[in-house]
Design a protein around this motif. Structure first.
Motif, PDB file in Angstrom:
ATOM      1  N   SER A  23       0.816  -1.209   0.000  1.00 52.86           N
ATOM      2  CA  SER A  23       0.000   0.000   0.000  1.00 52.86           C
ATOM      3  C   SER A  23       0.853   1.263   0.000  1.00 52.86           C
ATOM      4  O   SER A  23       0.316   2.366   0.077  1.00 52.86           O
ATOM      5  CB  SER A  23      -0.916   0.009   1.233  1.00 52.86           C
ATOM      6  OG  SER A  23      -1.715  -1.144   1.263  1.00 52.86           O
ATOM      7  N   ILE A  24       2.181   1.102  -0.072  1.00 50.10           N
ATOM      8  CA  ILE A  24       3.080   2.266  -0.118  1.00 50.10           C
ATOM      9  C   ILE A  24       3.010   2.863  -1.523  1.00 50.10           C
ATOM     10  O   ILE A  24       3.198   2.139  -2.508  1.00 50.10           O
ATOM     11  CB  ILE A  24       4.540   1.863   0.200  1.00 50.10           C
ATOM     12  CG1 ILE A  24       4.651   1.206   1.582  1.00 50.10           C
ATOM     13  CG2 ILE A  24       5.486   3.054   0.065  1.00 50.10           C
ATOM     14  CD1 ILE A  24       4.459   2.137   2.744  1.00 50.10           C
ATOM     15  N   PRO A  25       2.758   4.146  -1.654  1.00 49.47           N
ATOM     16  CA  PRO A  25       2.705   4.756  -2.986  1.00 49.47           C
ATOM     17  C   PRO A  25       4.029   4.593  -3.733  1.00 49.47           C
ATOM     18  O   PRO A  25       5.112   4.730  -3.154  1.00 49.47           O
ATOM     19  CB  PRO A  25       2.411   6.232  -2.697  1.00 49.47           C
ATOM     20  CG  PRO A  25       1.752   6.223  -1.355  1.00 49.47           C
ATOM     21  CD  PRO A  25       2.419   5.102  -0.598  1.00 49.47           C
ATOM     22  N   GLN A  26       3.933   4.286  -5.014  1.00 45.15           N
ATOM     23  CA  GLN A  26       5.126   4.078  -5.840  1.00 45.15           C
ATOM     24  C   GLN A  26       6.032   5.306  -5.838  1.00 45.15           C
ATOM     25  O   GLN A  26       7.255   5.180  -5.890  1.00 45.15           O
ATOM     26  CB  GLN A  26       4.727   3.708  -7.273  1.00 45.15           C
ATOM     27  CG  GLN A  26       5.901   3.278  -8.128  1.00 45.15           C
ATOM     28  CD  GLN A  26       6.590   2.034  -7.605  1.00 45.15           C
ATOM     29  OE1 GLN A  26       5.925   1.065  -7.224  1.00 45.15           O
ATOM     30  NE2 GLN A  26       7.909   2.049  -7.553  1.00 45.15           N
ATOM     31  N   ALA A  27       5.464   6.501  -5.732  1.00 45.75           N
ATOM     32  CA  ALA A  27       6.275   7.729  -5.714  1.00 45.75           C
ATOM     33  C   ALA A  27       7.224   7.749  -4.509  1.00 45.75           C
ATOM     34  O   ALA A  27       8.359   8.219  -4.611  1.00 45.75           O
ATOM     35  CB  ALA A  27       5.379   8.961  -5.704  1.00 45.75           C
ATOM     36  N   ILE A  28       6.772   7.210  -3.375  1.00 42.12           N
ATOM     37  CA  ILE A  28       7.634   7.154  -2.179  1.00 42.12           C
ATOM     38  C   ILE A  28       8.751   6.144  -2.406  1.00 42.12           C
ATOM     39  O   ILE A  28       9.922   6.418  -2.126  1.00 42.12           O
ATOM     40  CB  ILE A  28       6.811   6.802  -0.923  1.00 42.12           C
ATOM     41  CG1 ILE A  28       5.885   7.972  -0.583  1.00 42.12           C
ATOM     42  CG2 ILE A  28       7.723   6.453   0.253  1.00 42.12           C
ATOM     43  CD1 ILE A  28       4.918   7.701   0.554  1.00 42.12           C
TER      44      ILE A  28
END
Length: 85
Positions: A44-49
């Motif tokens: 669920s970690i955003p790809q941008a992060i």
């Protein structure tokens, strides 16, 4: 302090690795484990992060077989082409 815990404290003190606090936006293989012991990768970690950390030579625990999506670890030596097998 036990040697392994001392190493962990030193790594965090040097900001070589960090864990996001357990939130709805992080996944860990043991939290996803079913009664039969199996688990399915989940993130669920955003790809941008992930991209931002990896661009600074952090490895991401979401890429591990026993995934830990909240874990980022500074390992610039692993990005060195001379380290490739």
């Amino acid at each position: 302090m036990a040697p392994d815990r001392e190493h962990e404290s030193n790594e965090r003190a040097l900001v070589r690795n960090c864990d996001r606090h357990r939130t709805a936006a992080s996944n860990y293989w043991e939290w996803e484990k079913k009664p039969d012991g199996s688990f399915t990768w989940k993130n669920s970690i955003p790809q941008a992060i992930v991209d931002a950390f990896e661009s600074e030579r952090f490895i991401w625990g979401g890429r591990w077989a026993h995934f830990d999506t909240m874990h980022f670890e500074y390992r610039p030596e692993l990005f060195d082409p001379d380290c490739a097998p």
